[in-house]
Design an enzyme around this catalytic site. Structure first.
Site, mmCIF file in Angstrom:
data_model
loop_
_atom_site.group_PDB
_atom_site.id
_atom_site.type_symbol
_atom_site.label_atom_id
_atom_site.label_comp_id
_atom_site.label_asym_id
_atom_site.label_seq_id
_atom_site.Cartn_x
_atom_site.Cartn_y
_atom_site.Cartn_z
ATOM 1 N N CYS A 254 6.429 12.454 3.625
ATOM 2 C CA CYS A 254 7.831 12.106 3.876
ATOM 3 C C CYS A 254 8.705 13.349 3.871
ATOM 4 O O CYS A 254 9.623 13.482 4.661
ATOM 5 C CB CYS A 254 8.320 11.118 2.838
ATOM 6 S SG CYS A 254 8.065 11.695 1.158
ATOM 7 N N GLU B 5 12.592 4.558 -0.474
ATOM 8 C CA GLU B 5 12.155 5.946 -0.262
ATOM 9 C C GLU B 5 11.529 5.971 1.122
ATOM 10 O O GLU B 5 10.389 5.549 1.300
ATOM 11 C CB GLU B 5 11.115 6.344 -1.322
ATOM 12 C CG GLU B 5 11.619 6.281 -2.755
ATOM 13 C CD GLU B 5 12.333 7.564 -3.187
ATOM 14 O OE1 GLU B 5 12.620 8.419 -2.326
ATOM 15 O OE2 GLU B 5 12.604 7.702 -4.383
ATOM 16 N N LYS C 209 1.773 -3.766 -4.510
ATOM 17 C CA LYS C 209 1.104 -4.046 -3.228
ATOM 18 C C LYS C 209 0.847 -2.688 -2.559
ATOM 19 O O LYS C 209 1.734 -2.103 -1.953
ATOM 20 C CB LYS C 209 2.023 -4.915 -2.359
ATOM 21 C CG LYS C 209 1.326 -5.812 -1.364
ATOM 22 C CD LYS C 209 0.495 -5.125 -0.319
ATOM 23 C CE LYS C 209 1.296 -4.543 0.818
ATOM 24 N NZ LYS C 209 0.456 -3.717 1.726
ATOM 25 N N GLU D 264 11.006 11.543 13.127
ATOM 26 C CA GLU D 264 9.869 11.819 12.238
ATOM 27 C C GLU D 264 8.576 11.599 13.023
ATOM 28 O O GLU D 264 8.339 10.504 13.541
ATOM 29 C CB GLU D 264 9.921 10.871 11.029
ATOM 30 C CG GLU D 264 8.837 11.174 10.025
ATOM 31 C CD GLU D 264 8.819 10.193 8.854
ATOM 32 O OE1 GLU D 264 8.823 8.973 9.100
ATOM 33 O OE2 GLU D 264 8.799 10.647 7.695
HETATM 34 P P1 NAD Z 1 4.977 1.355 6.417
HETATM 35 O O1 NAD Z 1 6.421 1.093 6.275
HETATM 36 O O2 NAD Z 1 4.299 0.915 7.643
HETATM 37 O O3 NAD Z 1 4.159 0.725 5.204
HETATM 38 C C1 NAD Z 1 4.508 0.981 3.861
HETATM 39 C C2 NAD Z 1 4.108 -0.203 3.013
HETATM 40 O O4 NAD Z 1 4.888 -1.326 3.410
HETATM 41 C C3 NAD Z 1 2.645 -0.623 3.135
HETATM 42 O O5 NAD Z 1 2.166 -1.020 1.870
HETATM 43 C C4 NAD Z 1 2.726 -1.825 4.064
HETATM 44 O O6 NAD Z 1 1.664 -2.732 3.882
HETATM 45 C C5 NAD Z 1 4.039 -2.439 3.638
HETATM 46 N N1 NAD Z 1 4.657 -3.311 4.644
HETATM 47 C C6 NAD Z 1 4.506 -3.284 5.998
HETATM 48 N N2 NAD Z 1 5.227 -4.276 6.574
HETATM 49 C C7 NAD Z 1 5.842 -4.934 5.572
HETATM 50 C C8 NAD Z 1 6.748 -6.034 5.523
HETATM 51 N N3 NAD Z 1 7.135 -6.678 6.637
HETATM 52 N N4 NAD Z 1 7.216 -6.420 4.320
HETATM 53 C C9 NAD Z 1 6.847 -5.789 3.189
HETATM 54 N N5 NAD Z 1 5.986 -4.742 3.170
HETATM 55 C C10 NAD Z 1 5.493 -4.319 4.346
HETATM 56 O O7 NAD Z 1 4.845 2.928 6.183
HETATM 57 P P2 NAD Z 1 3.549 3.817 6.282
HETATM 58 O O8 NAD Z 1 3.238 4.029 7.699
HETATM 59 O O9 NAD Z 1 2.502 3.269 5.371
HETATM 60 O O10 NAD Z 1 4.095 5.163 5.595
HETATM 61 C C11 NAD Z 1 4.700 6.145 6.313
HETATM 62 C C12 NAD Z 1 6.179 6.141 6.095
HETATM 63 O O11 NAD Z 1 6.482 6.199 4.709
HETATM 64 C C13 NAD Z 1 6.831 7.377 6.691
HETATM 65 O O12 NAD Z 1 8.003 7.021 7.358
HETATM 66 C C14 NAD Z 1 7.116 8.240 5.484
HETATM 67 O O13 NAD Z 1 8.145 9.170 5.665
HETATM 68 C C15 NAD Z 1 7.435 7.226 4.454
HETATM 69 N N6 NAD Z 1 7.274 7.782 3.100
HETATM 70 C C16 NAD Z 1 8.386 8.056 2.380
HETATM 71 C C17 NAD Z 1 8.274 8.628 1.120
HETATM 72 C C18 NAD Z 1 9.495 8.947 0.299
HETATM 73 O O14 NAD Z 1 9.356 9.153 -0.894
HETATM 74 N N7 NAD Z 1 10.679 9.009 0.871
HETATM 75 C C19 NAD Z 1 7.012 8.909 0.597
HETATM 76 C C20 NAD Z 1 5.901 8.612 1.364
HETATM 77 C C21 NAD Z 1 6.052 8.031 2.623
#
Ligand code: NAD
Length: 482
Positions: A287, A253, A178, A384
């Site tokens: 991240c 992650e 997804k 962050e």
């Molecule tokens: P997000 O958590 O809003 O979304 C991430 C994913 O989760 C998307 O595909 C989204 O559609 C899905 N999602 C949202 N709500 C959900 C739910 N209730 N149930 C299941 N899935 C759901 O994050 P974002 O804004 O897309 O990404 C930014 C964040 O990701 C930052 O905090 C960043 O640090 C983190 N990140 C971490 C890493 C790592 O490897 N540690 C890498 C990249 C990004």
């Protein structure tokens, strides 16, 4: 868009491309202009259910019967197809995510390299024989979990698909992916290329859609045996709670507030490009962004001045013009970052990058901002921000540097800049982080290097050989033969 060679408005289930069950779509926005240039499907809980069923069928079908060596060959072939299309993939990503072309090219090459790495590793994960009581032979097998769910954010789609789906497929899992609603195009491109490489139907299913709809349905589905989630802490908590209800393992992650520690004996010429790039790469939406620069007070003014000069030289503009810094992903993300900057209070703005005069008015541009005069407990030094903002924090000595570095809820990445070998070793052990870099930051991305967090940065490891253990489960077999 010329570079798209497939229809992005379809989802992939069981080897067939089709519309989402409800027929609804979502717009694809170009963050560099704010304009829509296509549509993707809005997958539903029914689509997720069909995808999980297709994946389960693949596990007992051609994919499940394929030898590890043949799985590896499919992934290696996929890597070659990705490499051949890497320029096209980079341009698609630049348009979809607002990622400057050079950075998008690096992501496409990393995706190819992940397939090469995991293709080569697929038949090299071995069990053990265990010396045991007389009359027994005991050994272990590494088996796939079964059906794995992969939820990916918008900031590095290709890299994150590479490290999670690549490792899961190498171990023989069947995947349901997804991607993020803001950035689905390269996930769909990846799936088309996987089919071309000979991945059997159902081994990879891709259902774009909203997080609270398709994402939540995936994490709650009882047919999923392992969840790999990359994203925000808040959603990570929901995912772990959903996984707990089905008692399945999750890899989280999550976010970070990673520090680079610059000591009085640091080689600043070597450090400077890493200090700034790690803060503004992908407009700070990384991240592992080095959003905190901790510097010994003896070098503070010199470092600040030299970082400021670099900030002032940063180019900011449309991703396809390949600037240093592109737009943020969305108007909403720009609001979030601007909201943080509004809380800067008495921090000094040491320097800002300059947005190109001809940058489209509808693009989500924000000038990269270097802040000084921060205490470790300032909100901008703790949380962050996920934008092109770095804070510089002075320290007196090693003890204070470690206390500040370890003083947030996160623990993803850290760097030590020092010529003192004993200090490097001492601090590498004391820093709370999943990766510690000595006199560099990121080590070139490192497909081979296990990656993951401590604290609210998450748990579990992806990347490298280590990921193969996470995407498999150990079985012990004890034979009594007398
Ligand atoms: P997000 O958590 O809003 O979304 C991430 C994913 O989760 C998307 O595909 C989204 O559609 C899905 N999602 C949202 N709500 C959900 C739910 N209730 N149930 C299941 N899935 C759901 O994050 P974002 O804004 O897309 O990404 C930014 C964040 O990701 C930052 O905090 C960043 O640090 C983190 N990140 C971490 C890493 C790592 O490897 N540690 C890498 C990249 C990004």
């Amino acid at each position: 868009m010329d570079d798209l060679w497939f229809d992005p408005s379809k989802i992939l289930i069981g080897g067939a491309w089709r519309a989402a069950s409800g027929g609804a779509t979502l717009p694809v926005e170009d963050p560099s202009t704010g304009e829509a240039f296509g549509t993707i499907s809005r997958g539903t809980a029914d689509d997720i259910d069909a995808a999980v069923t297709a994946a389960a069928d693949a596990r007992i079908g051609a994919w499940g019967r394929m030898s590890a060596a043949d799985r590896g060959r499919v992934l290696s072939r996929l890597g070659q197809l990705i490499a051949a299309r890497s320029e096209q993939l980079a341009r698609i990503e630049a348009r979809d995510v607002g990622k400057p072309l050079t950075q998008a090219r690096a992501d496409a090459q990393a995706l190819a390299r992940y397939m090469e790495f995991y293709g080569g590793a697929a038949d090299k994960v071995m069990g053990q024989t265990i010396p045991y009581m007389e009359g027994y032979t005991v050994y272990t097998l590494r088996e796939p979990h079964g059906v794995t769910g992969h939820i990916v954010p918008w900031n590095y789609p290709m890299q994150i698909i590479g490290r999670s789906v690549g490792a899961a497929l190498a171990m023989g899992n069947a995947c349901v992916l997804k991607p993020a609603e803001e950035a689905c195009l390269t996930a769909l491109a990846f799936a088309h290329l996987a089919q071309e490489a000979g991945l059997p139907p159902g081994a990879l299913n891709v259902v774009p859609g909203l997080g609270e709809e398709a994402g939540a349905a995936l994490t709650a589905h009882p047919g999923i045996h392992h969840i790999s989630f990359t994203g925000s802490v808040g959603v990570g908590m929901l995912v772990q709670a959903a996984a707990a209800r089905n008692v399945v393992p999750v890899t989280l992650e999550l976010g970070g507030k990673s520090p680079q520690l610059v000591f009085d004996d640091a080689d600043l010429d070597a450090a400077l490009p890493f200090l700034v790039n790690a803060g503004v790469q992908n407009a700070g939406q990384t991240c592992s962004a080095a959003s905190r620069i901790l510097v010994h007070k003896a070098r503070h003014d010199e470092l600040l001045e030299r970082m400021a000069r670099r900030y002032e030289a940063l180019t900011v503009g449309p991703a396809l013009d390949d600037p240093n810094v592109g737009p943020l992903i969305s108007a909403r993300q720009k609001e979030v970052v601007a909201g943080y900057l509004a809380q800067a209070g008495d921090l000094d703005v040491a320097a800002q990058g300059r947005i190109a005069d001809d940058a489209p008015a509808g693009g989500h541009y924000l000038a990269p901002t270097l802040l000084a005069g921060a205490r470790a407990d300032h909100v901008l030094a703790r949380e962050e921000i996920f934008g092109p903002v770095q804070v510089v924090i002075p320290f007196e000595d090693e003890e204070e540097a470690v206390a500040i570095a370890n003083g947030t809820e996160y623990g993803l990445v850290a760097a030590i800049w020092s010529a003192d070998g004993a200090r490097q070793m001492r601090l590498a052990k004391r820093l709370r982080a999943g990766q510690v870099f000595i006199n560099n930051y990121g080590a070139g991305g490192g497909v081979e290097l296990p990656f993951g967090g401590r604290g609210k940065s998450g748990h579990g490891r992806e990347k490298g050989f280590e990921a193969l253990f996470g995407f498999s489960v150990l079985k012990t077999i004890a034979a009594r033969h007398g």
